[in-house]
Design an enzyme around this catalytic site. Structure first.
Site, PDB file in Angstrom:
ATOM      1  N   ASP A  14     -40.193 -58.530 -34.860  1.00 42.84           N
ATOM      2  CA  ASP A  14     -40.091 -57.086 -35.062  1.00 42.84           C
ATOM      3  C   ASP A  14     -38.748 -56.560 -34.581  1.00 42.84           C
ATOM      4  OD1 ASP A  14     -40.833 -54.562 -35.784  1.00 42.84           O
ATOM      5  OD2 ASP A  14     -42.310 -54.274 -34.207  1.00 42.84           O
ATOM      6  N   HIS A 205     -49.464 -51.886 -29.711  1.00 41.73           N
ATOM      7  CA  HIS A 205     -48.090 -52.119 -30.165  1.00 41.73           C
ATOM      8  C   HIS A 205     -47.403 -50.760 -30.241  1.00 41.73           C
ATOM      9  CE1 HIS A 205     -44.998 -54.143 -32.814  1.00 41.73           C
ATOM     10  NE2 HIS A 205     -44.851 -52.888 -33.217  1.00 41.73           N
ATOM     11  N   CYS A 238     -38.708 -50.728 -37.949  1.00 40.24           N
ATOM     12  CA  CYS A 238     -39.384 -51.244 -39.132  1.00 40.24           C
ATOM     13  C   CYS A 238     -38.593 -50.897 -40.384  1.00 40.24           C
ATOM     14  CB  CYS A 238     -40.791 -50.640 -39.235  1.00 40.24           C
ATOM     15  SG  CYS A 238     -41.683 -51.109 -40.723  1.00 40.24           S
TER      16      CYS A 238
END
Length: 307
Positions: A14, A205, A238
């Site tokens: 990530d 998360h 993201c």
């Protein structure tokens, strides 16, 4: 309630997936070694996705072969679809992480599926993983807010978590993908789910876009959650969620939990080598707030006493 917390390091996946500077497989492997040396035992180093969509993950198979191998290390691969699952399975991953976003728009941008299609895809993967003896964790992405459609109803996130458990997911991760949540939402979402399924089946998360990740992490911990994702140096973002900044920094989460009496087994001083490698590789400054404080103490000739 236990005095031990698990931090799953997602920096290599990530953390790097949205970085514009390509990071070599060799450098990623060196970062993984440094993380393990610092006491990290849970890592999510790769995702098996289209290299066209996420170029930084094109070396997933090659990196997998370079990762440290020890009995006490736990690796997870993120998989967006059945093909990705099959690649992760064939690469030997004992655990896979699935992704289900809360809205049609987010699922379309992330997976090129509607919400219902994405949920059905997850159910198919969960069934396959159960037959193959592979553990599963399903991320409810955008659990607090969607980057395209705004706030997400609490009941929607809860119903998706319940559906994934019913489909056989071993764990569910409640993911604040854009850092748009707050501690009250965390409690509203998690408390009923924990009563139904138990705190031990949940991960949290968090992204720190609006500065509330630490507060939300502690709210989850106070509810009994003991499994968290974090990223070294706060690296992250993201590619399918505009405005999302980095994950909660691993070193800040370690400090939060350790200073509050929860053992992580991770040494903040040891993390500095991994963070320095990642900063050099991504050509950007990295480091959570605790590192800034430690540096200020060292400039004064003091030993940074953490707890």
């Amino acid at each position: 309630m236990t005095d031990t917390a698990i931090i799953n390091e997602v920096g290599l996946r990530d953390g790097l997936q949205n970085q514009p500077v390509p990071v070599s497989t060799d450098t990623k492997a060196r970062i993984a070694d440094a993380l393990v040396n610092a006491g990290v035992r849970y890592l999510e180093p790769v995702s098996f996705v289209s290299p066209k969509a996420v170029p930084q993950m094109a070396d997933a198979a090659a990196l997998t072969e370079r990762l440290p191998r020890r009995d006490d290390l736990h690796y997870t691969a993120l998989v967006p679809n059945l093909k990705g699952y099959q690649l992760a399975r064939d690469a030997g991953y004992p655990t896979v992480a699935l992704v289900l976003s809360t809205t049609d728009t987010f699922n379309q941008r992330n997976l090129n599926m509607s919400l219902e299609q994405a949920a059905a895809s997850c159910e198919t993967i969960l069934s396959a993983a159960r037959e193959d003896g592979i553990a599963t964790r399903t991320y409810i992405s955008g659990a607090f807010a969607c980057p395209y459609d705004g706030p997400v109803p609490v009941a929607l996130t809860q119903s998706l978590a319940e559906r994934m458990f019913a489909a056989g997911s071993d764990e569910v991760a409640i993911a604040d993908t854009i850092g748009g949540g707050n501690p009250r939402q965390m409690k509203d979402i998690m408390a009923p789910l924990i009563r139904e399924f138990g705190a031990g089946r949940f991960y949290v998360h968090l992204h720190d876009t609006r500065g509330l990740a630490a507060a939300m992490a502690w709210e989850a911990a106070d509810l009994g959650v003991r499994r968290f994702d974090a990223s070294l140096g706060g690296l992250g973002g993201c590619p399918f969620a505009p405005g999302a900044t980095g994950n909660m920094a691993t070193e800040d989460l370690v400090y939060l939990l350790e200073s509050s009496g929860l053992k992580t087994g991770i040494d903040i001083q040891g993390l500095r080598e991994a963070i320095a490698l990642a900063a050099e590789a991504t050509e950007r400054p990295l480091g959570g707030r605790i590192l800034s404080w430690m540096a200020s103490q060292e400039k004064q000739g003091k030993t940074a006493c953490l707890w």
